[in-house]
Design a protein around this motif. Structure first.
Motif: not given
Length: 417
Positions: A239, A292, A295, A353, A374, A377-378, A381-382
Motif C-alpha cells: 500500500d 473500479e 473510484l 472524491h 486511498g 476512498h475505497r 466506494h465499496h
C-alpha cells in the motif's frame, strides 16, 4: 575428530516444551556444523592428494558435485571453504597452512556456520596486503572469537574497526570516477491480472527506498471504534508503494501525466458505468471493472470514448479535468487531510472524491468534493459508510448500522484543532 549425535526425538514433538524444542534446534545446528567441518577436512585431504589421480576428475569441486548431486556452482564454495580452513599440501609435499586456522578451530566445535565463515574469509581478503603475518593472525583471532555470538552486523562493524587500525589512510583510489550504480527493475503482468515487480538496487538507492516505504507503511492508528490495522507488513509495504506512486504521478513536472493521478478512457456506455457493470481501459495498459473506474475517476483526467458494435471507436470526446488545481488547493485548506473520522493522512496522500459521483450527475465543485486517503476512498466506494456535506459546508460521515445503530454523523477533528 569430535563425535556428536542427535538426541533421540520424542515420538510426538507437539508434546515437547518450548525449552526442549529450542535445545533440540541448537543441538541439531551444532551437529550439522561439526559434520560440515569434518567434511571440509576430507575435502582438503582429497585436494592435497590430487582428485585427478584419486578419482579421475579435473577438480575436487566437480567430483563433489557428482557424488553429492550438486551443481558445480553449489559444490565450489564448499571446497573453497574447506581449503581455506584446513591445511593442504603442495606438489612437493610441503604443508600449506590454512587461511583462517582460528576460524577453523571454532568451526570444528560447531560454534559457527558457513555464513559467518564466508564473511570472515571475505573480511580477511579485504585486509591490507602489506600488513604483517602477526597482525593478520591477530585480526583473524578477533573475528573468530566474536563469530560464535555475533551476527553479520557485528562482524561488519568489527571489520570497520580493524580497517581503521590496520589501514587508517584507507585504500588508494584506483578510479578517478565512481562507477555508475547498478539498478534493475522488472515488471511483468501475470495471467491472473496481478503484476510481478522484482528489482536489484544499489545500497544507497535501496536505503532510500526502504526509508520511503517505511514512512508510509506505518500501521494505521486504532480508530474511534477500537479497530486496529490488521494488515501484514508486506501488505502495508504494498500500500505504501501505491501511495508513493500517487505522489510521483501528482507531481506537475512528471512526464506523461503532468500531475494528473489517472487518465481513464471510458469504453462503456454511461448506463453501464452508472450500474457498475462493464469495463474501462486504464491508460491503454489493461482493463478494470466499471466499479473500479468510478473510484479512479474521482480525481483524474477523463476521455469519453463511444464504441461501435464491432468495437471500433466512433467518437472520442475532449480531455476533461474534473478537479482543477484551484479546487484542489481549496480542498487541502478546508479538509486539512483525509476527512474520514480519525484518519491522520495529509492532503498529499489524498484523492478528491465526488460525494455525488459525476456519472450520476454530481457537479465538480467544493460542496460535492471531499479529501479521502486511498484506504478510506475505497471504503466509501465499496463499503457501507456514507459521506455527505453538512449545512455548515463541511463533510460528515454516516457509519453503517452495525457500527452505530443510530447512525450518528461523525467528523474528523484531527486536522483542525
Amino acid at each position: 575428530m569430535s563425535e556428536t549425535f542427535l538426541p533421540e526425538l520424542p515420538q510426538e514433538l507437539w508434546r515437547a516444551g518450548k525449552l526442549e524444542l529450542a535445545h533440540g534446534v541448537q543441538h541439531a545446528l551444532q551437529v550439522i556444523r561439526i559434520a560440515t567441518a569434518c567434511l571440509g577436512r576430507f575435502l582438503a585431504e582429497i585436494e592435497s592428494r590430487g582428485v585427478k589421480d584419486l578419482y579421475g576428475h579435473g577438480s575436487t569441486a566437480s567430483w563433489l558435485a557428482e557424488i553429492a548431486g550438486l551443481s558445480r556452482g553449489e559444490a565450489g564454495p564448499i571446497v573453497k571453504r574447506a581449503i581455506a580452513l584446513n591445511p593442504t599440501r603442495a606438489l612437493d609435499g610441503t604443508e600449506v597452512p590454512p587461511v583462517a586456522p582460528a576460524t577453523a578451530a571454532v568451526a570444528v566445535q560447531g560454534l559457527v556456520g558457513d555464513e559467518r565463515i564466508d564473511q570472515i574469509l571475505e573480511i580477511l581478503k579485504n585486509l591490507p596486503a602489506d600488513i604483517s603475518a602477526e597482525d593478520r593472525a591477530g585480526a583473524e583471532q578477533i573475528l573468530a572469537n566474536l563469530a560464535p555470538s555475533a551476527g553479520p552486523r557485528q562482524l561488519a562493524k568489527a571489520e570497520a574497526n580493524l580497517q581503521g587500525l590496520l589501514n587508517p589512510d584507507g585504500k588508494e583510489p584506483k578510479d578517478p570516477e565512481p562507477k555508475e550504480p547498478r539498478r534493475e527493475i522488472t515488471l511483468e503482468r501475470r495471467k491472473d491480472g496481478f503484476w510481478k515487480l522484482t528489482g536489484l538496487l544499489d545500497d544507497e538507492t535501496g536505503a532510500r527506498t526502504a526509508a520511503a516505504l517505511e514512512a508510509y507503511a506505518q500501521p494505521r492508528p486504532v480508530d474511534e471504534f477500537g479497530q486496529a490495522d490488521l494488515r501484514m507488513k508486506c501488505e502495508r509495504l504494498g500500500d505504501a508503494w501505491a501511495e508513493l506512486l500517487d505522489l510521483a504521478i501528482a507531481c506537475p513536472d512528471q512526464p506523461g501525466t503532468s500531475g494528473y493521478r489517472t487518465l481513464v478512457h471510458v469504453t462503456v456506455g454511461l448506463a453501464e458505468l452508472k450500474s457498475g457493470l462493464g469495463t474501462a481501459c486504464l491508460d491503454f495498459v489493461g482493463t478494470m471493472t466499471a466499479r473500479e473506474a468510478r473510484l479512479a475517476a474521482c480525481d483524474c483526467l477523463m476521455v469519453p470514448v463511444v464504441m461501435g458494435a464491432s468495437g471500433e471507436p466512433l467518437d472520442m470526446g475532449r480531455l476533461r479535468r474534473f478537479v482543477t488545481p484551484g479546487q484542489r488547493r481549496a480542498l487541502n485548506i478546508r479538509d486539512g487531510g483525509c476527512a474520514f473520522p480519525g484518519c491522520h493522512r495529509k492532503p498529499k496522500n489524498c484523492h478528491a472524491h465526488h460525494i455525488e459521483h459525476w456519472a450520476d450527475g454530481g457537479p465538480t465543485d467544493l460542496r460535492n468534493l471531499v479529501l479521502l486517503c486511498g484506504f478510506h476512498h475505497r471504503l466509501i466506494h465499496h463499503g457501507d459508510w456514507e459521506v455527505r456535506m453538512a449545512a455548515d459546508g463541511l463533510p460528515e460521515f454516516i457509519p453503517p448500522q452495525y457500527r452505530d445503530p443510530l447512525r450518528q454523523p461523525r467528523r474528523n477533528t484531527l486536522h483542525h484543532v
